[in-house]
Design a protein around this motif. Structure first.
Motif, PDB file in Angstrom:
ATOM      1  N   SER A   1       0.813  -1.223   0.000  1.00  0.00           N
ATOM      2  CA  SER A   1       0.000   0.000   0.000  1.00  0.00           C
ATOM      3  C   SER A   1       0.844   1.270   0.000  1.00  0.00           C
ATOM      4  CB  SER A   1      -0.965   0.004   1.198  1.00  0.00           C
ATOM      5  OG  SER A   1      -1.777  -1.150   1.164  1.00  0.00           O
ATOM      6  N   GLU A   2       2.010   1.202  -0.648  1.00  0.00           N
ATOM      7  CA  GLU A   2       2.887   2.357  -0.792  1.00  0.00           C
ATOM      8  C   GLU A   2       3.746   2.124  -2.022  1.00  0.00           C
ATOM      9  OE1 GLU A   2       5.431   2.357   2.695  1.00  0.00           O
ATOM     10  OE2 GLU A   2       5.109   0.193   2.863  1.00  0.00           O
ATOM     11  N   LYS A   3       4.290   3.182  -2.565  1.00  0.00           N
ATOM     12  CA  LYS A   3       5.124   3.037  -3.743  1.00  0.00           C
ATOM     13  C   LYS A   3       6.465   2.409  -3.369  1.00  0.00           C
ATOM     14  CE  LYS A   3       3.177   6.743  -6.590  1.00  0.00           C
ATOM     15  NZ  LYS A   3       3.468   8.008  -7.315  1.00  0.00           N
TER      16      LYS A   3
ATOM     17  N   MET B   1       8.243  -0.167 -10.740  1.00  0.00           N
ATOM     18  CA  MET B   1       7.566   0.446  -9.602  1.00  0.00           C
ATOM     19  C   MET B   1       6.298  -0.319  -9.279  1.00  0.00           C
ATOM     20  SD  MET B   1       5.674   4.156  -9.280  1.00  0.00           S
ATOM     21  CE  MET B   1       4.327   3.558 -10.311  1.00  0.00           C
TER      22      MET B   1
ATOM     23  N   ASP C   1       2.856   0.385  -7.298  1.00  0.00           N
ATOM     24  CA  ASP C   1       2.137   1.524  -6.722  1.00  0.00           C
ATOM     25  C   ASP C   1       1.372   1.106  -5.468  1.00  0.00           C
ATOM     26  OD1 ASP C   1      -0.233   0.259  -7.504  1.00  0.00           O
ATOM     27  OD2 ASP C   1      -0.593   1.586  -9.208  1.00  0.00           O
ATOM     28  N   GLU C   2       0.563   2.019  -4.940  1.00  0.00           N
ATOM     29  CA  GLU C   2      -0.144   1.767  -3.685  1.00  0.00           C
ATOM     30  C   GLU C   2      -1.117   0.599  -3.783  1.00  0.00           C
ATOM     31  OE1 GLU C   2       0.778   6.223  -3.937  1.00  0.00           O
ATOM     32  OE2 GLU C   2       0.110   4.603  -5.273  1.00  0.00           O
ATOM     33  N   SER C   3      -1.554   0.263  -4.999  1.00  0.00           N
ATOM     34  CA  SER C   3      -2.472  -0.869  -5.197  1.00  0.00           C
ATOM     35  C   SER C   3      -1.766  -2.136  -5.627  1.00  0.00           C
ATOM     36  CB  SER C   3      -3.534  -0.490  -6.245  1.00  0.00           C
ATOM     37  OG  SER C   3      -4.286   0.627  -5.821  1.00  0.00           O
TER      38      SER C   3
ATOM     39  N   ASN D   1       0.090  -2.495  -8.283  1.00  0.00           N
ATOM     40  CA  ASN D   1       0.257  -2.613  -9.732  1.00  0.00           C
ATOM     41  C   ASN D   1       1.719  -2.371 -10.097  1.00  0.00           C
ATOM     42  OD1 ASN D   1      -2.599  -2.947 -10.333  1.00  0.00           O
ATOM     43  ND2 ASN D   1      -2.800  -0.791  -9.774  1.00  0.00           N
ATOM     44  N   TYR D   2       2.233  -3.199 -10.996  1.00  0.00           N
ATOM     45  CA  TYR D   2       3.642  -3.123 -11.373  1.00  0.00           C
ATOM     46  C   TYR D   2       3.793  -2.461 -12.727  1.00  0.00           C
ATOM     47  CZ  TYR D   2       8.290  -4.672 -12.892  1.00  0.00           C
ATOM     48  OH  TYR D   2       9.578  -4.717 -13.368  1.00  0.00           O
ATOM     49  N   GLU D   3       4.747  -1.536 -12.812  1.00  0.00           N
ATOM     50  CA  GLU D   3       5.069  -0.870 -14.072  1.00  0.00           C
ATOM     51  C   GLU D   3       6.586  -0.882 -14.251  1.00  0.00           C
ATOM     52  OE1 GLU D   3       4.815   3.551 -16.214  1.00  0.00           O
ATOM     53  OE2 GLU D   3       4.040   3.253 -14.180  1.00  0.00           O
TER      54      GLU D   3
ATOM     55  N   ILE E   1      11.136   7.680  -5.386  1.00  0.00           N
ATOM     56  CA  ILE E   1      10.651   6.625  -4.495  1.00  0.00           C
ATOM     57  C   ILE E   1      11.822   6.158  -3.639  1.00  0.00           C
ATOM     58  CG2 ILE E   1       9.542   4.357  -4.347  1.00  0.00           C
ATOM     59  CD1 ILE E   1       8.418   4.896  -7.171  1.00  0.00           C
TER      60      ILE E   1
END
Length: 599
Positions: A180-182, A201, A203-205, A207-209, A321
């Protein structure tokens, strides 16, 4: 959701994911007793399914880590069995003729190593069937799907390959406590699916990018062949080079360091070349000839640390980050990870246990679970995947198995007592006895974490020599490591950020008190410690032993090294543990239900 997850190369490994939790994970070498075995993981698959009490038909999917397999030649010549001389032979007979312009085509490994070829260690003769197929190289990548499907009796539609560096990134993230954090996820290794470094990265949910990828980061490859240049075995002894490095001296290493610095460098977040070597062995050998071995190791390690520190610093500056996770073979370099942990720009860092390729046998299943959830239009709750606080995921002996194994112990030579208490064990350690422990579930990964370990008092500087003469035969320059009880971390380790290392993944500087208390478990040249930070919730039985030891000695750490004979995998069963105990100079053996001491 039930996902079987497999890494089918070096060493082959398997895990089982059930509804957000890794319930079992192990390596095929633990059963075959051949170190780093890349054999088809039939026994590991059986263990994982049996552990969960399910059959192959109950699986929702099977994940294979990496789109691309190792080459057919690598697969059938079984690099895990190679010696350092075999790697040298490969360089001289396969690559040197091309580099010298003598020929435009290298001989096959099958021609160079006919005695190493094994076409029958995969089921149903699948490797033998490929031998004369001109398309065998592209086929081997895809056919793994059918091989595992056939072995499990499943439709090939249930078996999928997962991209290599995505597996690394997911392992680093889901092994960590961060949610729940970057989080910035860095991967760096020798090569996987055409890449050797990525920045991503979460993200808070969750999800990977992917933000950056490259095939130009040859850190791992150069380190591998410098291991060979220094007379050690690539793909296995890189940790020995890292252990040797602190004995070198900066003032005598300048020439060697400049050789490395004139190659790869970091520009922003990109890896670029000043001069790109023609190869990873002869080019360096020519330029390093005459330099002392310890100074070459020092220069190599210094160069790697410089590159990684700059890459991480620039990545944090670019993407903003400050929480970092790292995976891939280079993440096994605990000294470099320690340097990253000390950076002012790093708020927090986590390195998953055994973060090289075998760990993808865990993360590939998580990747597939996410994919299947999304394909079924159901919500993927990343927070429901439990962090890997513990790697005690392997086999555990039953009371009956231990009882049967102890029958091979001669009562005239050994004292056997039932149900040893933590206090009894602590007293033996206080007396200076070297004790082996084979209790609880076996650890996943390359490092023993107390359940398949040799334990000793780290205060005695002579205990290293005792252990080496008793069983380990480690190189004289190699340090052991400590298990540090959580209550003593601030006293013993320079860890002002509170960065956790439950799996021995970070090299910490020690305090004056810490070095004094753990001198036999620290590096004598730079006084660092590859500490396993232990809390009671991770391993209560082991914690109680150290707690009782601390009451007797006022010191909250034990020396820890893996329980195995030199050149063999960590012991698995009580029968194996007793055999090693009887054929070594160890003083005692701790099982779940028995304590065995030599008279």
């Amino acid at each position: 959701m039930r996902i079987l997850s497999v890494y089918s190369s070096f060493p082959s490994s398997v895990s089982l994911y059930v509804d957000g939790q890794i319930v079992a994970a192990t390596h095929e070498e633990r059963f075959t007793r051949s170190k780093n075995d890349e054999a088809f993981p039939a026994q590991s698959i059986k263990f994982c399914l049996d552990k969960a009490g399910i059959k192959a038909d109950d699986l929702d999917g099977v994940a294979i880590a990496s789109f691309l397999a190792h080459s057919f030649e690598d697969t059938v010549t079984r690099r895990s069995t190679w010696t350092s001389h075999d790697y040298l032979k490969e360089q001289h007979e396969r690559w040197q003729p091309i580099l010298s312009g003598e020929t435009g085509k290298s001989p096959s490994l099958l021609e160079i190593f006919p005695d190493r070829v094994d076409l029958d260690y995969y089921p149903n003769g699948v490797l033998r069937k490929l031998l004369d197929d001109p398309s065998k190289q592209p086929l081997i990548h895809e056919l793994r799907v059918n091989w595992f499907a056939d072995f499990l009796g499943l439709s090939p539609d249930k078996v999928r390959r997962i991209e290599h560096h995505k597996c690394h990134a997911y392992y680093s993230y889901y092994a960590s406590p961060f949610r729940s954090e970057k989080v910035l996820a860095l991967t760096i290794d020798g090569s996987g699916d055409g890449l050797n470094a990525t920045i991503g990265m979460f993200d808070e949910s969750g999800n990977y990018e992917r933000l950056y990828e490259t095939s130009e980061c040859n850190i791992a490859r150069i380190y591998r062949y410098m291991t060979l240049y220094l007379g050690m075995k690539p793909n296995e002894h890189e940790f020995k080079v890292m252990g040797l490095a602190p004995y070198g001296k900066a003032e005598y290493s300048e020439k060697a360091l400049n050789v490395f610095r004139e190659t790869l460098y970091v520009d922003g977040v990109e890896f670029k070349w000043h001069t790109k070597p023609t190869d990873s062995y002869f080019w360096f050998k020519e330029r390093l000839e005459g330099e002392r071995f310890d100074n070459v190791a020092f220069a190599l390690q210094t160069w790697v640390e410089e590159l990684l520190v700059k890459w991480v610093t620039n990545s944090i500056e670019k993407f903003g980050i400050n929480k970092i996770v790292v995976a891939g073979g280079v993440a096994m370099n605990i000294k470099a990870m320690g340097k990253i942990a000390e950076l002012d720009c790093v708020d927090s860092l986590f390195i998953g246990g055994s973060a090289s390729d075998e760990s993808m046998a865990i993360s590939a299943g998580i990747c597939l679970a996410e994919d299947l959830h999304k394909e079924n239009a159901s919500h993927w709750n990343h927070s429901a995947v439990k962090p890997l606080r513990s790697l005690y995921l392997g086999p555990e002996a039953s009371a009956e198995e231990e009882k049967e194994a102890t029958k091979q112990v001669d009562a005239d030579e050994y004292d056997i007592s039932p149900k040893p208490t933590s206090k009894e064990i602590a007293k033996l350690l206080q007396r200076g006895l070297i004790m082996a422990r084979c209790a609880g579930q076996m650890e996943f990964g390359q490092r023993a974490l107390g359940n398949r370990s040799i334990l000793a008092d780290p205060k005695d500087p002579l205990v290293k020599e005792k252990i080496n003469s008793a069983i380990k035969n480690r190189d004289f320059w190699m340090p052991f490591a400590p298990i540090v009880m959580d209550k003593f971390v601030d006293k013993y380790l320079a860890n002002h950020k509170g960065i956790d290392s439950p799996h021995m993944t970070i090299g910490y500087n020690t305090t004056k008190e810490g070095y004094s208390a753990m001198i036999a478990a620290c590096h004598p040249a730079d006084k660092t410690a590859r500490a396993q930070i232990l809390t009671k919730d991770i391993n209560q039985e082991l914690y109680e032993i150290i707690l009782e030891f601390s009451k007797l000695t006022e010191r909250g750490a034990l020396l820890n090294t893996s329980f195995n004979l030199h050149g063999f995998p960590i012991v698995n069963t009580p029968k194996e543990a007793i055999f090693v105990f009887q054929n070594s100079g160890l003083d005692g053996l701790i099982l779940n239900n028995y304590l065995i001491l030599k008279k």
